[in-house]
Design an enzyme around this catalytic site. Structure first.
Site, PDB file in Angstrom:
ATOM      1  N   TYR A  43      79.048  63.906  62.588  1.00  0.00           N
ATOM      2  CA  TYR A  43      80.192  63.366  62.111  1.00  0.00           C
ATOM      3  C   TYR A  43      81.159  63.538  62.933  1.00  0.00           C
ATOM      4  O   TYR A  43      81.639  64.484  62.956  1.00  0.00           O
ATOM      5  CB  TYR A  43      80.419  64.181  60.671  1.00  0.00           C
ATOM      6  CG  TYR A  43      79.274  63.991  59.657  1.00  0.00           C
ATOM      7  CD1 TYR A  43      78.097  63.118  59.649  1.00  0.00           C
ATOM      8  CD2 TYR A  43      79.004  64.880  58.697  1.00  0.00           C
ATOM      9  CE1 TYR A  43      77.096  62.807  58.849  1.00  0.00           C
ATOM     10  CE2 TYR A  43      78.185  64.774  57.828  1.00  0.00           C
ATOM     11  CZ  TYR A  43      77.191  63.690  57.818  1.00  0.00           C
ATOM     12  OH  TYR A  43      76.178  63.828  56.845  1.00  0.00           O
ATOM     13  N   LEU A  69      77.441  58.553  44.937  1.00  0.00           N
ATOM     14  CA  LEU A  69      78.091  57.307  44.125  1.00  0.00           C
ATOM     15  C   LEU A  69      77.773  55.972  44.700  1.00  0.00           C
ATOM     16  O   LEU A  69      78.271  54.930  44.493  1.00  0.00           O
ATOM     17  CB  LEU A  69      79.687  57.428  44.409  1.00  0.00           C
ATOM     18  CG  LEU A  69      80.395  58.865  43.936  1.00  0.00           C
ATOM     19  CD1 LEU A  69      81.926  58.895  44.035  1.00  0.00           C
ATOM     20  CD2 LEU A  69      79.945  58.925  42.208  1.00  0.00           C
TER      21      LEU A  69
END
Length: 270
Positions: free
Chosen positions: A54, A201
């Site tokens: 990341y 999500l």
């Protein structure tokens, strides 16, 4: 709930989103990103998930800048095994020599002597899976890793990994709109292994679901809260890790842990 011998709250924080666009480079406002991490701690989140890919490396550095020395009880989980030669690339590298370097790099960036949960980010088709997991087991024996997890795996790979060393967590994509790894979740339940659903999500797809919107309207909650509450109700081993770079969204997500779904709501969502 427990990850190995570590007690964590049922909702964690996925730290990936605070990086620059496409999870590449630093955030536009470094101080604002650090405030998100600090607010997560204030709200009671004690499990942070990150990875050396990341940024790459940026996310781990930001966590240390914002939170070190770490508050008591905070569990930081990171991952190794994916390379980022460019923003669009997530290339597996499960070679033991690479994973050992990756582990040492994460320890240095996070300013830790031992990582609570170190996860293999993805199997590398060019490397025997047991060899990759074995590199993490070596790190555990060396005192650099407390617990080992695996990510993006099948039930068969969980079994293979457990023949090498104890596995305390599995992280796979899973959300109300994508249940393709339901068999992995069931295996984790049977084994008492924590299941960390990434993209909880569904990269926004869960928020567009008509059934999620229907329940959200009835409960006067947001679709994101309903999608997270559904995950929490789905399984006792589920540890959602929704991520955001926004404090208002963070606060909204955390409130989902208090949202109770009635049997009728679950019937609509399931």
């Amino acid at each position: 709930m427990k990850i190995g011998d570590l007690a964590v709250n049922r909702l964690g924080f996925g730290a990936m989103r605070v990086c620059g666009p496409n999870v590449w480079g630093p955030p536009k406002d470094r101080a604002a990103a650090q405030r998100v991490f600090r607010r997560a701690i204030e709200l009671g989140l004690n499990f942070f998930d990150t990875a050396d890919s990341y940024g790459p490396h940026v996310d781990e550095e930001l966590i240390a800048e914002a939170l070190h020395p770490y508050p008591k009880g905070l569990v930081i989980a990171t991952k190794g095994g994916l390379l980022r030669p460019r923003p669009s690339a997530w290339d597996p590298d499960g070679r033991p020599e690479h994973l050992k370097r990756a582990l040492d790099g994460s320890l240095e960036r996070l300013r830790l002597e031992r990582i609570d949960l170190y996860q293999l980010h993805a199997p590398d088709p060019k490397v025997p899976f047991a060899d990759s997991v074995g590199a993490l087991a070596d790190g555990q024996r060396a005192g650099k890793i407390r617990h080992i997890g695996i990510s993006n795996v099948s039930v068969k790979q969980i079994e293979e990994a457990r023949r090498v060393c104890p596995i305390v967590s599995v992280q796979n994509e899973y959300n109300i709109e994508d249940r393709s790894t339901e068999d992995v979740l069931k295996a984790c339940e049977k084994l008492g292994i924590a299941f960390l659903p990434w993209y909880p999500l569904g990269a926004g797809s869960a928020l567009k679901s008509s059934r999620v919107k229907k329940v959200a309207k009835r409960l006067k909650a947001s679709p994101a809260q309903v999608a997270i509450a559904w995950l929490l109700a789905r399984s006792p081993v589920m540890l959602p890790i929704p991520g955001t770079a926004s404090i208002p969204h963070l606060e909204e997500n955390v409130a989902a842990a208090q949202l109770e779904l009635a049997p009728g709501d679950l019937a609509v969502l399931n």
